[in-house]
Design a protein around this motif. Structure first.
Motif, PDB file in Angstrom:
ATOM      1  N   ALA A  61       0.840  -1.203   0.000  1.00 49.53           N
ATOM      2  CA  ALA A  61       0.000   0.000   0.000  1.00 49.53           C
ATOM      3  C   ALA A  61       0.874   1.251   0.000  1.00 49.53           C
ATOM      4  O   ALA A  61       1.825   1.360   0.780  1.00 49.53           O
ATOM      5  CB  ALA A  61      -0.930  -0.009   1.212  1.00 49.53           C
ATOM      6  N   GLY A  62       0.553   2.166  -0.893  1.00 50.91           N
ATOM      7  CA  GLY A  62       1.284   3.422  -0.971  1.00 50.91           C
ATOM      8  C   GLY A  62       2.598   3.341  -1.695  1.00 50.91           C
ATOM      9  O   GLY A  62       3.313   4.346  -1.805  1.00 50.91           O
ATOM     10  N   GLN A  63       2.954   2.163  -2.196  1.00 48.47           N
ATOM     11  CA  GLN A  63       4.230   1.983  -2.888  1.00 48.47           C
ATOM     12  C   GLN A  63       4.011   2.106  -4.403  1.00 48.47           C
ATOM     13  O   GLN A  63       3.351   1.274  -5.003  1.00 48.47           O
ATOM     14  CB  GLN A  63       4.819   0.608  -2.561  1.00 48.47           C
ATOM     15  CG  GLN A  63       6.140   0.296  -3.262  1.00 48.47           C
ATOM     16  CD  GLN A  63       6.572  -1.145  -3.047  1.00 48.47           C
ATOM     17  OE1 GLN A  63       5.763  -2.060  -3.137  1.00 48.47           O
ATOM     18  NE2 GLN A  63       7.851  -1.337  -2.728  1.00 48.47           N
ATOM     19  N   PRO A  64       4.543   3.138  -5.049  1.00 45.44           N
ATOM     20  CA  PRO A  64       4.373   3.253  -6.507  1.00 45.44           C
ATOM     21  C   PRO A  64       5.254   2.241  -7.229  1.00 45.44           C
ATOM     22  O   PRO A  64       6.274   1.789  -6.701  1.00 45.44           O
ATOM     23  CB  PRO A  64       4.824   4.686  -6.801  1.00 45.44           C
ATOM     24  CG  PRO A  64       5.815   4.988  -5.724  1.00 45.44           C
ATOM     25  CD  PRO A  64       5.335   4.253  -4.494  1.00 45.44           C
ATOM     26  N   HIS A  65       4.836   1.882  -8.438  1.00 50.12           N
ATOM     27  CA  HIS A  65       5.651   0.974  -9.235  1.00 50.12           C
ATOM     28  C   HIS A  65       6.963   1.649  -9.603  1.00 50.12           C
ATOM     29  O   HIS A  65       7.001   2.821  -9.980  1.00 50.12           O
ATOM     30  CB  HIS A  65       4.909   0.567 -10.506  1.00 50.12           C
ATOM     31  CG  HIS A  65       3.863  -0.487 -10.283  1.00 50.12           C
ATOM     32  ND1 HIS A  65       4.158  -1.724  -9.753  1.00 50.12           N
ATOM     33  CD2 HIS A  65       2.527  -0.487 -10.523  1.00 50.12           C
ATOM     34  CE1 HIS A  65       3.051  -2.443  -9.674  1.00 50.12           C
ATOM     35  NE2 HIS A  65       2.050  -1.717 -10.137  1.00 50.12           N
ATOM     36  N   THR A  66       8.053   0.890  -9.513  1.00 47.29           N
ATOM     37  CA  THR A  66       9.351   1.444  -9.898  1.00 47.29           C
ATOM     38  C   THR A  66       9.551   1.392 -11.413  1.00 47.29           C
ATOM     39  O   THR A  66      10.458   2.038 -11.932  1.00 47.29           O
ATOM     40  CB  THR A  66      10.495   0.673  -9.206  1.00 47.29           C
ATOM     41  OG1 THR A  66      10.437  -0.702  -9.603  1.00 47.29           O
ATOM     42  CG2 THR A  66      10.359   0.763  -7.687  1.00 47.29           C
ATOM     43  N   ALA A 107       8.276  -3.862   5.214  1.00 48.21           N
ATOM     44  CA  ALA A 107       7.688  -3.829   3.885  1.00 48.21           C
ATOM     45  C   ALA A 107       8.280  -2.697   3.043  1.00 48.21           C
ATOM     46  O   ALA A 107       8.384  -2.817   1.817  1.00 48.21           O
ATOM     47  CB  ALA A 107       6.174  -3.677   3.986  1.00 48.21           C
ATOM     48  N   ALA A 108       8.673  -1.614   3.688  1.00 50.14           N
ATOM     49  CA  ALA A 108       9.225  -0.481   2.937  1.00 50.14           C
ATOM     50  C   ALA A 108      10.552  -0.828   2.284  1.00 50.14           C
ATOM     51  O   ALA A 108      10.918  -0.241   1.258  1.00 50.14           O
ATOM     52  CB  ALA A 108       9.405   0.719   3.877  1.00 50.14           C
ATOM     53  N   VAL A 518      -7.267  -3.796  -7.382  1.00 48.77           N
ATOM     54  CA  VAL A 518      -6.821  -5.028  -6.749  1.00 48.77           C
ATOM     55  C   VAL A 518      -6.224  -4.702  -5.387  1.00 48.77           C
ATOM     56  O   VAL A 518      -5.780  -3.579  -5.132  1.00 48.77           O
ATOM     57  CB  VAL A 518      -5.784  -5.743  -7.626  1.00 48.77           C
ATOM     58  CG1 VAL A 518      -6.420  -6.245  -8.896  1.00 48.77           C
ATOM     59  CG2 VAL A 518      -4.611  -4.829  -7.940  1.00 48.77           C
ATOM     60  N   GLN A 519      -6.232  -5.685  -4.504  1.00 48.31           N
ATOM     61  CA  GLN A 519      -5.726  -5.477  -3.156  1.00 48.31           C
ATOM     62  C   GLN A 519      -4.206  -5.379  -3.171  1.00 48.31           C
ATOM     63  O   GLN A 519      -3.531  -6.106  -3.902  1.00 48.31           O
ATOM     64  CB  GLN A 519      -6.155  -6.626  -2.249  1.00 48.31           C
ATOM     65  CG  GLN A 519      -7.655  -6.699  -2.004  1.00 48.31           C
ATOM     66  CD  GLN A 519      -8.154  -5.474  -1.253  1.00 48.31           C
ATOM     67  OE1 GLN A 519      -7.565  -5.039  -0.259  1.00 48.31           O
ATOM     68  NE2 GLN A 519      -9.230  -4.896  -1.757  1.00 48.31           N
ATOM     69  N   PRO A 520      -3.638  -4.476  -2.355  1.00 43.16           N
ATOM     70  CA  PRO A 520      -2.169  -4.389  -2.270  1.00 43.16           C
ATOM     71  C   PRO A 520      -1.608  -5.598  -1.538  1.00 43.16           C
ATOM     72  O   PRO A 520      -2.335  -6.394  -0.936  1.00 43.16           O
ATOM     73  CB  PRO A 520      -1.943  -3.095  -1.479  1.00 43.16           C
ATOM     74  CG  PRO A 520      -3.171  -2.956  -0.643  1.00 43.16           C
ATOM     75  CD  PRO A 520      -4.300  -3.497  -1.469  1.00 43.16           C
ATOM     76  N   LEU A 521      -0.296  -5.741  -1.579  1.00 42.26           N
ATOM     77  CA  LEU A 521       0.370  -6.810  -0.848  1.00 42.26           C
ATOM     78  C   LEU A 521       0.164  -6.628   0.653  1.00 42.26           C
ATOM     79  O   LEU A 521       0.054  -5.507   1.160  1.00 42.26           O
ATOM     80  CB  LEU A 521       1.871  -6.808  -1.158  1.00 42.26           C
ATOM     81  CG  LEU A 521       2.269  -7.116  -2.602  1.00 42.26           C
ATOM     82  CD1 LEU A 521       3.775  -6.942  -2.762  1.00 42.26           C
ATOM     83  CD2 LEU A 521       1.834  -8.514  -2.998  1.00 42.26           C
TER      84      LEU A 521
END
Length: 548
Positions: A61-66, A107-108, A518-521
């Motif tokens: 959640a909150g992590q943009p695709h690299t 997770a970060a 879709v649900q985040p990890l």
């Protein structure tokens, strides 16, 4: 090809299954390793090249695709939260090494702990006895839409533009070597001294027609048996496309049903000009645009001369009396009895008594661990019941049927999750809208194949033109193979069946549940809970695919 890697205490293991165009990785961990597990980060190296991370389309959640242009992130940052993951970005004949790392918080910036390495080779496309190739069959998919955005513009001006007039890149991406294999097989009849015997339902695709005509011009002895019925449009098309083949070299198989065969026997001619069979090309693929490019299909080349001889024997029977369906049914019933002990059984229809259907059911009912399948059309209840299994049985079942039936949707007991083909009619999280792009009809899966006990060392594969239906048993002309105990062949079929299943299962549920996102990890190990629930489908899947 399969490979297994484990830690010294076997509290972490990875089993790899290598098919023709992909590798399936199955992971398992002991409960102690499960604590705080965020997932699996996977690296790959192909043919001694550089290591690279497999990509995940999900993030925390909150992590943009690299890698925003691919809507993806390397798995070292977004680990896979599944105990089974398939890599379909490899080609045949590649040596693939995988490193599978355990990923733990935070997770970060996930911490990668122990890793295991497996080494496999995807088959080279020309195995000694059985060579199988599958098309991509996802013209309506997200990846096709993203990869070839200009095609929509082209087809908007001419929606009926034949596929063979499309640009080479999207056309070759769809056939994925399947057409190349058909043309290559025909070209093996290089001139005098060679023969091709072709039995075909739909004889349409220009490149195949041209290849057969070229073989005839080279001096190969070509014979063609084709579907024929009075007033039938397909008959007219077949005869138009056979105009260059001499009258003496083609015969109409006249039937009130359909001549559904699609096989080619390659033979050498001996000094008396008699045919000595070398190989047979068979499978589910019609010689049409849809069959080669759009529908999920397989081409199966058996280089076993005894198998080719059985096909040639049937061809000779039909060639001698192409309008006598009764004689063919009688011959097949008496000379091709179902044999449950034969390692490779060559089967034909029509036959009396539906012994083929009973044999298929027996194979399915005797499954000990799993059943994988793909079917195209309506099935008789007894076949359907066998595929679905009994409530709460211990057999894993992963299947797809082209149209809605009892094999559609999620089954509340643990027999399986099944899916029917579906399109995403609206953009899911900005994904491209899917469409059929000039396809005739909405048949997306034409494959008819079953693999039983894929995760064991004693699998059984059923594949061919047979639709597992009553008309296919007692009315149509059909052909199929039942192969027992061939693990490498099971890997090639099994990986493709799972690919089609996973591809359409997601789309089916996205449409059914009207998903908008879709649900985040998961940021903790809660995602693992269903995989450790005793007796659940996911628990059985985790253990069996990992070789437990």
């Amino acid at each position: 090809m399969r490979a297994l890697a484990t830690t010294a205490g076997d509290d972490f293991r990875v089993k790899a299954y290598a098919g023709t165009n992909g590798v399936l990785l199955a992971m398992d961990v002991a409960p102690a390793r499960r604590k705080d597990l965020l997932g699996f980060a996977i690296e790959r190296r192909v043919d001694g090249g550089r290591w690279s991370w497999l990509l995940n389309s999900l993030t925390f959640a909150g992590q943009p695709h690299t890698i925003p242009e691919w809507a993806a992130t390397p798995s070292k940052l977004a680990p896979f939260q599944k105990f089974r993951w398939a890599d379909y970005s490899v080609e045949p004949g590649r040596r693939c090494r995988y490193r599978v790392h355990l990923a733990y918080p935070p997770a970060a910036a996930p911490r990668l702990a122990d890793k295991l390495e497996v080494d496999v080779v995807t088959d080279d496309g020309h195995p000694a006895d059985h060579d199988v190739i599958f098309n991509r069959a996802v013209a309506a998919s997200q990846s096709f839409g993203r990869k070839f955005p200009d095609l929509d513009e082209l087809l908007s001006h001419d929606p009926h533009l034949p596929v063979e007039q499309w640009p080479d890149e999207p056309r070759n991406w769809l056939q994925h070597g399947l057409l190349d294999r058909v043309l290559g097989f025909i070209e093996r009849a290089s001139g005098p001294g060679w023969a091709l015997d072709i039995a075909i339902y739909e004889y349409e695709l220009a490149s195949i027609v041209d290849a057969v005509n070229a073989a005839h011009r080279r001096g190969a002895d070509v014979r063609v048996l084709y579907h024929a019925k009075v007033g039938d449009e397909q008959t007219t098309i077949n005869e138009e496309n056979l105009s260059e083949i001499p009258v003496a070299s083609k015969r109409a198989r006249v039937t009130s049903k359909i001549f559904h065969d699609k096989f080619i026997v390659l033979s050498k001619l001996d000094n008396q000009q008699a045919r000595v069979p070398q190989a047979v090309l068979c499978g589910s693929t019609n010689f049409t645009e849809n069959g080669v490019y759009r529908q999920a299909n397989v081409v199966h080349i058996a280089s076993d001369r005894s198998i080719a001889a059985r096909y040639l024997e049937l061809f000779a029977l039909l060639w001698g009396a192409p309008a006598d369906v009764r004689a063919a049914r009688k011959w097949i019933t008496h000379n091709d009895p179902m044999d449950p002990q034969e390692a490779t059984f060559v089967g034909f229809s029509p036959r009396t008594g539906e012994g083929d259907l009973a044999a298929f059911i027996d194979v399915i009912d005797n499954a000990k661990r799993d059943v994988l399948f793909a079917t195209a059309f309506r099935l008789p209840d007894r076949i359907m019941d066998a595929l679905l299994g009994k409530a709460n049985d211990a057999v894993l079942r992963y299947g797809i049927q082209n149209s809605a039936s009892r094999i559609t949707g999620y089954h509340a007991d643990r027999t399986a999750e099944f899916a029917a083909t579906a399109l995403l009619s609206s953009g899911l999280e900005g994904w491209v809208k899917e469409g059929l792009r000039g396809q005739r009809g909405n048949l997306l899966v034409h494959l008819k194949a079953i693999v039983v006990d894929f995760t064991t060392d004693s699998p059984t594969i059923i594949s061919g033109s047979h639709n597992f239906s009553v008309p296919a048993s007692n009315g149509n002309d059909e052909n199929y193979l039942i192969v027992r105990g061939d693990v490498d062949l099971a890997d090639r079929y099994g990986l493709e069946l799972l690919r089609f299943y996973e591809h359409y299962r997601f789309r089916y549920f996205a449409k059914l549940l009207r998903l908008q996102q879709v649900q985040p990890l998961s940021a903790d190990a809660s995602w693992t809970k269903p995989y450790f629930q005793a007796g659940s489908l996911k628990e059985l899947s985790r253990r069996r695919f990992a070789g437990r």
